[in-house]
Design an enzyme around this catalytic site. Structure first.
Site, PDB file in Angstrom:
ATOM      1  N   THR A  74     -50.464  41.349  10.757  1.00 27.98           N
ATOM      2  CA  THR A  74     -50.290  40.759   9.369  1.00 27.98           C
ATOM      3  C   THR A  74     -49.923  42.143   8.587  1.00 27.98           C
ATOM      4  O   THR A  74     -50.588  42.992   8.655  1.00 27.98           O
ATOM      5  CB  THR A  74     -51.590  40.386   9.166  1.00 27.98           C
TER       6      THR A  74
ATOM      7  N   ARG B  22     -52.250  26.349  14.932  1.00 25.23           N
ATOM      8  CA  ARG B  22     -53.283  27.209  14.498  1.00 25.23           C
ATOM      9  C   ARG B  22     -52.904  28.115  13.037  1.00 25.23           C
ATOM     10  O   ARG B  22     -51.829  28.490  13.015  1.00 25.23           O
ATOM     11  CB  ARG B  22     -53.557  28.249  15.832  1.00 25.23           C
TER      12      ARG B  22
ATOM     13  N   GLY C  30     -56.243  41.475  11.638  1.00 31.04           N
ATOM     14  CA  GLY C  30     -56.807  41.305  12.783  1.00 31.04           C
ATOM     15  C   GLY C  30     -57.094  39.842  13.322  1.00 31.04           C
ATOM     16  O   GLY C  30     -56.264  39.117  12.891  1.00 31.04           O
TER      17      GLY C  30
END
Length: 330
Positions: free
Chosen positions: A188, A216, A240
């Site tokens: 990310t 998801r 993370g």
């Protein structure tokens, strides 16, 4: 990063050194970095791809533009890079071969917008901003988000590049159907900025965990988890394992720690330690936080080593810094 508390401690020490101007000057020599890290404007971004994102954001800030415009322009660079495999075009798909994107953005007035499970749109961060500015809502998802994006003039395109498709097919051969948690330099992108007007904004965008279950959504589009901004205090973003971040409302908790007087690095450290405490098994539980306060001071901390971030501020060139970590090795 040295804290104001340490600065005052050095000041007191200098005043007790028998009035020696040479000794006092020597005691203050180490405070130059603190002064530089309190200037504005400033922009910080997660991971190596933050360097290019910072360059774009800095052009906006240097011209006197807003932090909001800066953090949108910055991460759009990463979203448009087909060589990056965790954001925008070129991102690794879910286990069914679909590239699904999540993003959010937040400004100094606590206005915020987000999209989740968005497909076929290269710049989810800009769609998130449109959600913020053009609707009464905070988040749109799936087909609803796509329908809205198209109505706003965004064009559909195939985001699955040949390279990403090849990696997905090779993963399929193993038939384990386990998401791959990105742990270093390909995750990310979160970006935080403080502009010359003294206002903060932040953005966060991702294609999520590689080969995740279809549908998801992680922490990245969730205000308070992947990103949070309070103009009176500071801003924070996360990277993370999203599930671990959501469980502690990560970014909002970092900001609350800064509200309680902690430095940006101390605030990140406290929330990382909370995550570590809540997980009996830390296998693949890599999380990193990045924080910027309203004075222009910044810091970062992660569960494991390997997390780094890009920083660009007044009087200093764009550069990378390594975050400190709770665990010393994997």
């Amino acid at each position: 990063m040295k804290s104001r508390r340490k600065f005052l401690k050095i000041s007191a020490l200098g005043g007790s050194m028998l009035g020696s101007s040479f000794t006092i000057a020597k005691a203050f020599a180490g405070t130059a970095d603190l002064q530089k890290k309190g200037k504005k404007p400033v922009v910080i971004s997660t991971w190596n791809h933050g360097m290019d994102a910072n360059e774009a954001a800095w052009k906006v800030l240097k011209a006197g533009g807003t932090a909001l415009d800066a953090v949108e322009a910055g991460v759009r660079v990463t979203e448009a890079d087909p060589n990056g495999h965790s954001v925008g075009i070129g991102g690794y798909p879910d286990r069914d071969g679909n590239v699904t994107l999540d993003a959010c953005i937040m400004d100094h007035n606590s206005n915020c917008g987000a999209v989740a499970f968005l497909q076929n749109i290269k710049h989810p961060i800009s769609v998130a901003r449109k959600v913020m500015e053009e609707t009464p809502h905070v988040m749109l998802v799936g087909q609803g988000a796509l329908q809205f994006a198209k109505a706003q003039g965004f064009k559909e395109e195939n985001l699955l590049t040949p390279e990403a498709e090849k990696a997905w097919k090779e993963w399929l051969e193993k038939a384990k159907y386990q998401p791959v948690i990105n742990i270093e330099n390909h995750d990310t992108i979160g970006q935080l900025a403080l502009d010359s007007h003294g206002n903060l904004s932040g953005s966060c965008t991702t294609s999520g965990a590689a080969y995740k279950l279809h549908g998801r959504v992680g922490d990245s589009p969730i205000i308070g988890a992947g990103l949070f901004v309070d103009n009176e205090v500071g801003a924070a973003c996360a990277t993370g394992l999203g599930e671990a971040v959501v469980r502690v409302a990560g970014s909002s908790m970092v900001v609350e720690q800064m509200r309680n007087g902690k430095s940006p690095m101390e605030a990140c450290k406290i929330v990382v330690e909370r995550i570590v405490k809540k997980h009996k098994d830390l296998t693949n539980v890599q999380v990193g936080f990045l924080a910027l306060n309203h004075k222009g001071e910044y810091g970062a901390y992660s569960v494991y080593p390997g997390f780094n971030y890009a920083i660009c501020e007044a009087d200093q060139a764009n550069r990378m810094e390594d975050a400190k970590s709770k665990m010393k090795k994997w």
